[in-house]
Design a protein around this motif. Structure first.
Motif, mmCIF file in Angstrom:
data_model
loop_
_atom_site.group_PDB
_atom_site.id
_atom_site.type_symbol
_atom_site.label_atom_id
_atom_site.label_comp_id
_atom_site.label_asym_id
_atom_site.label_seq_id
_atom_site.Cartn_x
_atom_site.Cartn_y
_atom_site.Cartn_z
ATOM 1 N N GLU A 170 -8.552 5.393 -7.604
ATOM 2 C CA GLU A 170 -7.969 5.643 -8.927
ATOM 3 C C GLU A 170 -9.098 6.033 -9.880
ATOM 4 O O GLU A 170 -10.130 5.353 -9.924
ATOM 5 N N GLN A 183 -6.679 2.791 -2.217
ATOM 6 C CA GLN A 183 -5.959 3.457 -3.314
ATOM 7 C C GLN A 183 -6.500 3.066 -4.677
ATOM 8 O O GLN A 183 -6.679 3.891 -5.554
ATOM 9 N N GLN A 184 -6.768 1.751 -4.788
ATOM 10 C CA GLN A 184 -7.254 1.212 -6.045
ATOM 11 C C GLN A 184 -8.634 1.804 -6.348
ATOM 12 O O GLN A 184 -8.917 2.224 -7.470
ATOM 13 N N GLU A 211 0.823 -1.202 0.000
ATOM 14 C CA GLU A 211 0.000 0.000 0.000
ATOM 15 C C GLU A 211 0.861 1.257 0.000
ATOM 16 O O GLU A 211 0.618 2.190 -0.762
ATOM 17 N N SER A 262 -12.586 3.480 3.051
ATOM 18 C CA SER A 262 -12.357 3.923 1.668
ATOM 19 C C SER A 262 -13.516 4.775 1.183
ATOM 20 O O SER A 262 -13.327 5.762 0.477
ATOM 21 N N GLY A 271 2.444 1.880 -3.328
ATOM 22 C CA GLY A 271 1.559 2.009 -4.479
ATOM 23 C C GLY A 271 1.470 0.733 -5.294
ATOM 24 O O GLY A 271 0.674 0.627 -6.231
ATOM 25 N N VAL A 280 -1.866 -1.171 -6.337
ATOM 26 C CA VAL A 280 -2.733 -0.925 -7.500
ATOM 27 C C VAL A 280 -2.512 -1.984 -8.590
ATOM 28 O O VAL A 280 -3.464 -2.663 -8.977
#
Ligand code: C2E
Ligand code: CA
Ligand code: CA
Length: 603
Positions: free
Chosen positions: A434, A430-431, A390, A463, A393, A396
Motif C-alpha cells: 500500500e 498487500q499491506q 487476504e 513480499s 483485502g 489491510v
C-alpha cells in the motif's frame, strides 16, 4: 580389584543350564534310532548351547508336529532327488529354520536344498560335533535376524501409518482404507460414509492448559471416538485437532447420524486429566459415497465443507453435505462477512509470544500474533481466516488495527517499567505494498508514543520481491522512521541474499521448517548454519523461530544464533499472561538442566 566385587552365588540349577541361552529344541525328522542317538551325543558335546533333541521317524501331519526351534531333516539316499520334502516341512513348521542332512556329498544337492528354503546342508558320513553345532547356530542366527527384520519392518510400517500420539490411523492409512473401502462398496453396491470431526476451540485449551494436558486430552478423545465405532470402521487422526471416521457397510443414513451423535455426546462428557477436566465440543461434517462423490479426495472435501458449515452454525453439531453448501466460494463469502463483523465488533485479539535472548537469559521482545475470539468457536488461529482476509483485502484494515494495538500495548509495558522490550508485528504483502504504509506506521508510533526502535516489522521474503521500486522506497522510509525491519520465514523463498543485502534490513528470521528439522536432517542443519554465518557477515541479526527443544537451542547457539522464539520459551498468550511472564519467565536458561552447557554459548 576382583576382591572388591561382591561374591555372586550361583544355584546348582543355574550352573547346570546356563541362564543366557535357553535350551534349543531340535526336531530330527527321518533317520533311524541310531542316527538320532549319534546326533544327540554330538549335540551334547557343545559347551556353548544346550540342545534338546526330539525325533520323528517320519514327517507327521502338520498339526502333530512337535514344537521346535529348529528342524533337522534327514534325507535318505534314495529320496535325495525328491527334495519336495523340504517344502512340506517348511509349510508345517514355517518359523523354524531347517537344516538338511543328506547321504551324498553333492554340491548340486546342497544348493537345491538351500534354494528350497533350507538354511544348511550337512553330509551324514562327515558329521562331527563342531560342524553340526556351528551349522545349527548359524541357521538359528539367520532366522533370528529375519524375524528381527520383520519386526523392524512392521514397526516402520506402523510408524508410517499411525499417529504417534493417539495410536490411531494417520492421514495416509485413512486414505488407503477409504480408497479400498470405496472399491469394495462399489462392488457390493453399498454405501460408505466419511465423518470429519474437528474440535471447537481446541487451540485455546492448548494455549491455556499447555501441551501435556492437551496431548492427554487428545489421547482421551481418540479413545472416546474409537469406542463409538465398530471393529470394521476406521478412526484416524488427520491433523492437530481433526479426526476422521470411515464407516463402511452402512444401511441407512440414520445410522451414520447416530454414530455422529454418539461422538458428540461422548466427547461432551467431561474428560478428566491431570486434575483438570474438560468437556469437548466438536463439529462433524459427513459425506456419503456414492451420493456425494465418487473419489476419495472428493469425499473428504465434501465432508470438510459440511464440517465448516457445522462450525458456521455454531459448532457442537453435525451436518451432512448437501450440494447447496456447494462451492467453497459461498463458504468463503459467509466467512468474509463474519470476519468483517469481527473487526467491527471487536472480536479480534492480539496474542504475544516471547522472544528470548540466550546470553542475556531473558525475554527481549514479543511477536504479536492475531487471534479471532469467535463467539461460538472460541479462539481461532489465523490459518483459518488469514487466506480469506487476504483475498478480500480485509487484511489491510486488520493489519493496521493490530499494528496500533501492539504499539499501544508495548508503550504501556514501557511505562510499567519493562523498558527496551521490542514488539514484532507481521506485515502482509498487500499491506506492505500500500502506498501509504509508512505513514500508517508513523501514525501508530505517534499515537502510542512508542520509541521507534521498540517496533520491529516482519515482512516476508516474497513480499520484498514483488515490486522492487516500491520495496526500496517503503523500506527506506521505514528505516528513516527508526523502526527495525525483519525478513520473516527466511529460507523458504528465493533466498536471494545478494538482493536482500542491498535492502536496509536488520534481522533475518529463520523459518520454523529449518529449526524443526535441525536435529534430524543434516542438510537443514548445514543450511541453517550457513544462513547464520552469512547473516553475521552482512551485519544482520538472526532470530530462530519454532524452537521447541533444548537440543535445537544448543545447536542454534553453537552456530551463533542466540535469539530465539518457540514453544520452548512460551506459546503465544494474551497480554495479561505475557505480562506475568515478563516478571517471571516460564523458561530460564541458567535455570535449565543444561546449566553446564551455558558457558559455551556465544555471548
Ligand atoms: P509466523 O509469522 O511464522 O508466526 C509464527 C507461527 O508459528 C505462529 O502461528 C506461532 O504460534 C507458531 N509457533 C511459534 N512457536 C512455535 C513452535 O515452537 N512450534 C510450532 N509448531 N509453532 C510455533 P500462528 O499464530 O498460528 O500464526 C500463523 C501465521 O499467521 C504467522 O506465521 C503469520 O504468517 C500469520 N499471522 C499471524 N498474525 C498475523 C498478523 O497480525 N498479520 C499478518 N499479516 N499475518 C499474521
Ligand atoms: Ca512472523
Ligand atoms: Ca515465520
Amino acid at each position: 580389584m576382583c576382591a572388591e566385587l561382591p561374591e555372586i552365588t550361583v544355584s546348582a540349577q543355574e550352573r547346570e543350564s546356563p541362564a543366557v541361552d535357553p535350551q534349543v529344541r531340535v526336531l530330527l525328522i527321518g533317520g533311524s534310532e541310531a542316527d538320532a542317538s549319534a546326533i544327540g551325543s554330538l549335540l551334547g558335546e557343545s559347551q556353548a548351547l544346550a540342545f534338546e533333541l526330539l525325533h520323528e521317524r517320519k514327517l507327521p501331519a502338520s498339526d502333530e508336529l512337535p514344537e521346535s526351534d529348529l528342524v533337522l531333516l534327514s534325507v535318505p539316499a534314495d529320496a535325495s532327488p525328491q527334495l519336495p520334502m523340504i517344502s512340506q516341512v517348511r509349510s508345517a513348521a514355517p518359523n523354524a529354520p531347517l537344516v538338511v542332512i543328506g547321504e551324498l556329498d553333492e554340491e548340486k544337492l546342497a544348493l537345491r536344498s538351500l534354494r528350497e528354503g533350507a538354511c544348511g546342508y550337512l553330509v551324514r558320513s562327515e558329521l562331527n560335533a563342531r560342524q553340526l553345532v556351528t551349522t545349527l547356530a548359524a541357521a538359528l542366527e539367520s532366522r533370528r535376524m529375519v524375524l528381527q527384520l520383520n519386526i523392524a519392518r512392521e514397526h516402520a510400517r506402523h510408524l508410517a501409518t499411525h499417529d504417534q500420539l493417539t495410536g490411531l490411523a494417520n492421514r495416509t492409512l485413512f486414505h488407503e482404507r477409504l480408497t479400498r473401502g470405496m472399491s469394495e462398496s462399489r462392488r457390493r453396491q453399498q454405501k460408505l460414509a466419511v465423518l470429519l470431526v474437528d474440535l471447537d476451540g481446541f487451540k485455546s485449551i492448548n494455549d491455556s492448559l499447555g501441551n501435556v494436558v492437551a496431548d492427554g486430552l487428545l489421547r482421551g478423545i481418540a479413545r472416546r471416538i474409537s469406542s463409538c465405532i465398530q471393529e470394521v470402521d476406521v478412526a484416524a487422526r488427520l491433523g492437530g485437532d481433526e479426526f476422521g471416521i470411515l464407516l463402511s457397510q452402512i444401511g441407512e443414513e440414520r445410522d451414520v447420524a447416530e454414530v455422529g451423535r454418539r461422538v458428540l455426546a461422548s466427547l461432551s462428557d467431561p474428560i478428566h486429566f491431570h486434575q483438570q477436566s474438560s468437556s469437548i465440543r466438536c463439529s462433524i461434517g459427513i459425506a456419503v459415497f456414492p451420493r456425494d462423490s465418487a473419489d476419495p479426495e472428493g469425499l473428504i472435501k465434501k465432508a470438510d465443507t459440511a464440517m465448516y458449515r457445522a462450525k458456521e452454525n455454531g459448532g457442537n453439531r453435525l451436518e451432512f453435505y448437501t450440494p447447496d453448501m456447494g462451492s467453497a466460494l459461498q463458504r468463503r463469502n459467509a466467512l468474509e462477512k463474519r470476519l468483517r463483523t469481527a473487526l467491527e465488533e471487536d472480536q479480534l485479539r492480539v496474542f504475544y509470544q516471547p522472544q528470548f535472548d540466550l546470553p542475556r537469559d531473558r525475554i527481549i521482545g514479543a511477536e504479536a500474533l492475531l487471534r479471532w475470539d469467535h463467539p461460538e468457536l472460541g479462539i481461532v488461529t489465523p490459518d483459518h481466516f488469514l487466506p480469506i482476509a487476504e483475498e478480500s483485502g480485509l487484511i489491510v484494515p486488520i493489519g493496521d488495527w493490530i499494528l496500533r494495538k501492539a504499539c499501544k500495548q508495548n508503550a504501556l509495558w514501557n511505562r510499567e517499567g519493562y523498558r527496551g522490550l521490542r514488539v514484532s508485528v507481521n506485515v502482509s504483502s498487500q499491506q506492505f505494498l500500500e502506498p501509504g504504509f509508512a505513514d500508517v506506521v508513523r501514525s501508530a508510533l505517534d499515537e502510542s508514543a512508542l520509541p521507534p526502535v521498540s517496533l520491529e516489522l516482519e515482512i516476508t521474503e516474497s513480499s520484498l520481491l514483488q515490486d522492487v521500486e516500491v520495496t526500496v522506497n517503503t523500506l527506506t522510509r521505514l528505516r528513516k522512521l527508526g523502526v527495525r525491519l525483519a525478513i520473516d520465514d527466511f529460507g523458504t523463498g528465493y533466498s536471494a541474499l545478494a538482493y536482500l543485502k542491498r535492502l536496509p534490513i536488520n534481522v533475518l528470521k529463520i523459518d520454523r521448517s529449518f529449526v524443526n528439522a535441525l536435529t534430524t536432517d543434516p542438510a537443514d542443519a548445514t543450511i541453517t548454519e550457513a544462513i547464520v554465518k552469512l547473516a553475521s557477515g552482512l551485519n544482520l541479526t538472526t532470530i530462530a523461530e519454532g524452537v521447541e527443544t533444548v537440543d535445537q537451542l544448543l545447536l542454534l547457539g553453537s552456530y551463533g544464533c542466540t535469539r530465539m522464539q518457540g514453544y520452548l520459551f512460551g506459546k503465544p498468550v494474551p497480554p495479561e499472561i505475557f505480562e506475568t511472564w515478563l516478571a517471571d519467565p516460564p523458561f530460564r536458561w541458567s535455570g535449565s538442566e543444561e546449566r553446564g552447557e551455558k558457558d559455551t554459548e556465544g555471548s
